[in-house]
Design a protein around this motif. Structure first.
Motif, PDB file in Angstrom:
ATOM      1  N   LYS A  90       4.447  -1.642  22.544  1.00  0.00           N
ATOM      2  CA  LYS A  90       5.501  -0.835  23.169  1.00  0.00           C
ATOM      3  C   LYS A  90       6.768  -0.848  22.316  1.00  0.00           C
ATOM      4  O   LYS A  90       7.442   0.167  22.169  1.00  0.00           O
ATOM      5  N   GLN A  91       7.047  -1.995  21.718  1.00  0.00           N
ATOM      6  CA  GLN A  91       8.235  -2.078  20.858  1.00  0.00           C
ATOM      7  C   GLN A  91       8.070  -1.230  19.600  1.00  0.00           C
ATOM      8  O   GLN A  91       9.017  -0.614  19.132  1.00  0.00           O
ATOM      9  N   LEU A  92       6.850  -1.234  19.071  1.00  0.00           N
ATOM     10  CA  LEU A  92       6.594  -0.434  17.866  1.00  0.00           C
ATOM     11  C   LEU A  92       6.733   1.056  18.174  1.00  0.00           C
ATOM     12  O   LEU A  92       7.247   1.830  17.367  1.00  0.00           O
ATOM     13  N   LEU A  93       6.259   1.449  19.348  1.00  0.00           N
ATOM     14  CA  LEU A  93       6.393   2.850  19.757  1.00  0.00           C
ATOM     15  C   LEU A  93       7.872   3.206  19.916  1.00  0.00           C
ATOM     16  O   LEU A  93       8.328   4.253  19.457  1.00  0.00           O
ATOM     17  N   LYS A  94       8.581   2.298  20.552  1.00  0.00           N
ATOM     18  CA  LYS A  94       9.994   2.526  20.822  1.00  0.00           C
ATOM     19  C   LYS A  94      10.785   2.663  19.515  1.00  0.00           C
ATOM     20  O   LYS A  94      11.704   3.464  19.398  1.00  0.00           O
ATOM     21  N   SER A  95      10.369   1.881  18.517  1.00  0.00           N
ATOM     22  CA  SER A  95      11.091   1.905  17.252  1.00  0.00           C
ATOM     23  C   SER A  95      10.736   3.117  16.391  1.00  0.00           C
ATOM     24  O   SER A  95      11.319   3.315  15.336  1.00  0.00           O
ATOM     25  N   GLY A  96       9.733   3.901  16.841  1.00  0.00           N
ATOM     26  CA  GLY A  96       9.359   5.094  16.088  1.00  0.00           C
ATOM     27  C   GLY A  96       8.405   4.831  14.951  1.00  0.00           C
ATOM     28  O   GLY A  96       8.103   5.704  14.147  1.00  0.00           O
ATOM     29  N   LEU A  97       7.896   3.587  14.867  1.00  0.00           N
ATOM     30  CA  LEU A  97       6.971   3.261  13.775  1.00  0.00           C
ATOM     31  C   LEU A  97       5.580   3.842  14.011  1.00  0.00           C
ATOM     32  O   LEU A  97       4.794   3.987  13.099  1.00  0.00           O
ATOM     33  N   LEU A  98       5.276   4.169  15.266  1.00  0.00           N
ATOM     34  CA  LEU A  98       3.972   4.756  15.583  1.00  0.00           C
ATOM     35  C   LEU A  98       4.176   6.053  16.361  1.00  0.00           C
ATOM     36  O   LEU A  98       3.758   6.177  17.502  1.00  0.00           O
ATOM     37  N   PRO A  99       4.817   7.028  15.755  1.00  0.00           N
ATOM     38  CA  PRO A  99       5.187   8.231  16.520  1.00  0.00           C
ATOM     39  C   PRO A  99       4.005   9.081  16.963  1.00  0.00           C
ATOM     40  O   PRO A  99       4.092   9.785  17.956  1.00  0.00           O
ATOM     41  N   GLN A 100       2.895   8.992  16.236  1.00  0.00           N
ATOM     42  CA  GLN A 100       1.808   9.932  16.502  1.00  0.00           C
ATOM     43  C   GLN A 100       0.782   9.426  17.511  1.00  0.00           C
ATOM     44  O   GLN A 100      -0.207  10.067  17.763  1.00  0.00           O
ATOM     45  N   VAL A 101       0.990   8.236  18.050  1.00  0.00           N
ATOM     46  CA  VAL A 101      -0.061   7.661  18.885  1.00  0.00           C
ATOM     47  C   VAL A 101       0.428   7.379  20.305  1.00  0.00           C
ATOM     48  O   VAL A 101       0.000   6.447  20.946  1.00  0.00           O
ATOM     49  N   GLY A 102       1.291   8.243  20.797  1.00  0.00           N
ATOM     50  CA  GLY A 102       1.844   8.030  22.129  1.00  0.00           C
ATOM     51  C   GLY A 102       0.810   7.999  23.232  1.00  0.00           C
ATOM     52  O   GLY A 102       1.032   7.403  24.281  1.00  0.00           O
ATOM     53  N   SER A 103      -0.358   8.650  23.018  1.00  0.00           N
ATOM     54  CA  SER A 103      -1.371   8.684  24.063  1.00  0.00           C
ATOM     55  C   SER A 103      -2.296   7.472  24.016  1.00  0.00           C
ATOM     56  O   SER A 103      -3.207   7.346  24.806  1.00  0.00           O
ATOM     57  N   ALA A 124       0.828  -1.211   0.000  1.00  0.00           N
ATOM     58  CA  ALA A 124       0.000   0.000   0.000  1.00  0.00           C
ATOM     59  C   ALA A 124       0.865   1.264   0.000  1.00  0.00           C
ATOM     60  O   ALA A 124       0.482   2.278  -0.559  1.00  0.00           O
ATOM     61  N   SER A 125       2.018   1.214   0.657  1.00  0.00           N
ATOM     62  CA  SER A 125       2.913   2.371   0.672  1.00  0.00           C
ATOM     63  C   SER A 125       4.296   1.916   1.121  1.00  0.00           C
ATOM     64  O   SER A 125       4.456   0.826   1.670  1.00  0.00           O
ATOM     65  N   SER A 126       5.286   2.784   0.908  1.00  0.00           N
ATOM     66  CA  SER A 126       6.632   2.416   1.349  1.00  0.00           C
ATOM     67  C   SER A 126       6.692   2.365   2.880  1.00  0.00           C
ATOM     68  O   SER A 126       7.423   1.565   3.453  1.00  0.00           O
ATOM     69  N   GLU A 127       5.908   3.225   3.548  1.00  0.00           N
ATOM     70  CA  GLU A 127       5.843   3.191   5.011  1.00  0.00           C
ATOM     71  C   GLU A 127       5.328   1.842   5.490  1.00  0.00           C
ATOM     72  O   GLU A 127       5.805   1.287   6.475  1.00  0.00           O
ATOM     73  N   ASN A 128       4.308   1.333   4.784  1.00  0.00           N
ATOM     74  CA  ASN A 128       3.758   0.031   5.156  1.00  0.00           C
ATOM     75  C   ASN A 128       4.777  -1.085   4.983  1.00  0.00           C
ATOM     76  O   ASN A 128       4.805  -2.036   5.752  1.00  0.00           O
ATOM     77  N   LYS A 129       5.600  -0.950   3.959  1.00  0.00           N
ATOM     78  CA  LYS A 129       6.643  -1.953   3.727  1.00  0.00           C
ATOM     79  C   LYS A 129       7.563  -2.047   4.938  1.00  0.00           C
ATOM     80  O   LYS A 129       7.911  -3.124   5.399  1.00  0.00           O
ATOM     81  N   VAL A 130       7.950  -0.869   5.458  1.00  0.00           N
ATOM     82  CA  VAL A 130       8.815  -0.821   6.641  1.00  0.00           C
ATOM     83  C   VAL A 130       8.086  -1.437   7.838  1.00  0.00           C
ATOM     84  O   VAL A 130       8.677  -2.206   8.601  1.00  0.00           O
ATOM     85  N   LEU A 131       6.825  -1.096   7.975  1.00  0.00           N
ATOM     86  CA  LEU A 131       6.027  -1.628   9.084  1.00  0.00           C
ATOM     87  C   LEU A 131       5.963  -3.155   9.028  1.00  0.00           C
ATOM     88  O   LEU A 131       6.169  -3.839  10.045  1.00  0.00           O
ATOM     89  N   PHE A 132       5.683  -3.695   7.848  1.00  0.00           N
ATOM     90  CA  PHE A 132       5.605  -5.147   7.704  1.00  0.00           C
ATOM     91  C   PHE A 132       6.949  -5.806   8.014  1.00  0.00           C
ATOM     92  O   PHE A 132       7.009  -6.858   8.639  1.00  0.00           O
ATOM     93  N   ALA A 133       8.020  -5.148   7.567  1.00  0.00           N
ATOM     94  CA  ALA A 133       9.356  -5.712   7.823  1.00  0.00           C
ATOM     95  C   ALA A 133       9.625  -5.763   9.321  1.00  0.00           C
ATOM     96  O   ALA A 133      10.152  -6.752   9.844  1.00  0.00           O
ATOM     97  N   GLU A 134       9.223  -4.688  10.016  1.00  0.00           N
ATOM     98  CA  GLU A 134       9.428  -4.630  11.468  1.00  0.00           C
ATOM     99  C   GLU A 134       8.588  -5.710  12.171  1.00  0.00           C
ATOM    100  O   GLU A 134       9.066  -6.395  13.077  1.00  0.00           O
TER     101      GLU A 134
END
Ligand SMILES: [Zn+2]
Length: 274
Positions: A118-131, A51-61
């Motif tokens: 928590k790992q996804l947050l730590k890795s910066g893959l979900l930067p906008q959803v800290g709350s 769907a997007s290059s961002e998604n590619k990174v997400l799937f890889a992670e």
């Protein structure tokens, strides 16, 4: 609850609140003949590596977390991917409003899911959803698991199947449909530009005005669960979606209703919905 009138438009469907444990269902607005397209709906969220290059990174992670067995045993990679995509594309506030608030199902106890989040947050893959809390993420996984439509890589034109990964799409109106082992509608997910998915719902047989529309959650492909015996179908529905099917076909094949159960009092997808 979303404004269904805007989503449904002039299509031949109408959402109805049963007011009971069945929750919201989808019905035909007017009589329809076999083959008639009742609704085309754009996906709220699509998860797909292509769907997007961002998604590619997400799937890889996620694949890496799965390799390290950090995803737990009970939730598939595609479910995590769809939950992450929902948070990334909608943002935490919209997910709370459009997804979590409509889920009447208690959050599953998924400590593994919280760990992944928590790992996804730590890795910066979900930067906008800290709350967004880990418990909410676990609940979001339940919502995705119970309400999303799975698609196979080959359904995406031009996709390299080995890179595509598992896919899930969520739809605000079509999610209301309950399961039947003798469904009266069938659906196809079609793909447009940049990963936009549209679900096309068509009548499998003639449908009366006001009749509830049911799809099959079980695959109808040759050798798949929909063609199996009653006990096999019901076991699968119980394991994956958490309800005991009491559709007309199951009741007919049982000879007579079990424990006096009826369609209306049966736990359904709507009872577990977002
Ligand atoms: Zn059934």
């Amino acid at each position: 609850m979303p404004v269904f009138e805007e989503l449904v438009g002039s299509w031949n469907v109408v959402p109805r609140d049963t007011g009971g444990p069945g929750g919201w269902i989808l019905c035909a607005k007017a009589a329809a003949t076999a083959g008639e397209v009742l609704l085309c709906e754009r996906a709220l969220v699509v998860s797909s590596a292509d769907a997007s290059s961002e998604n590619k990174v997400l799937f890889a992670e996620l694949a890496e977390l799965e390799r390290r067995r950090a995803l737990g045993g009970s939730v598939a990679l595609g479910v995590h991917a769809a939950a992450c995509c929902a948070l990334r594309s909608l943002g935490s506030e919209a997910v709370r409003g459009a997804v979590l608030c409509q889920c009447q199902h208690a959050a599953s106890d998924l400590p593994e899911a919280a760990a992944v989040y928590k790992q996804l947050l730590k890795s910066g893959l979900l930067p906008q959803v800290g709350s967004f809390s880990a418990a909410e993420y676990a609940k979001l996984l339940s919502v995705v698991q119970l309400n999303s439509f799975h698609f196979e890589p080959l359904e995406v034109p031009g996709a390299a199947s080995e890179e595509q990964g598992p896919g899930k799409a969520m739809f605000q109106v079509c999610r209301l449909m309950n399961h039947s082992c003798a469904p009266n509608v069938d659906f196809q997910i079609r793909w447009g530009e940049e990963g936009v998915a549209t679900l096309r719902l068509a009548a499998q047989r003639d449908v009366a005005a006001g009749e509830e529309l049911n799809i099959s959650y079980l695959s109808s492909a040759p050798g798949e669960a929909l063609g199996e015996a009653r006990s096999v179908r019901r076991k699968r529905l119980r394991e994956v979606w958490g309800f005991d099917c009491a559709c007309e076909r199951c009741l007919a094949e049982a000879g007579e209703p079990e424990n006096g159960s009826s369609r209306a009092s049966t736990p359904s997808l709507s009872g577990l919905e977002w």
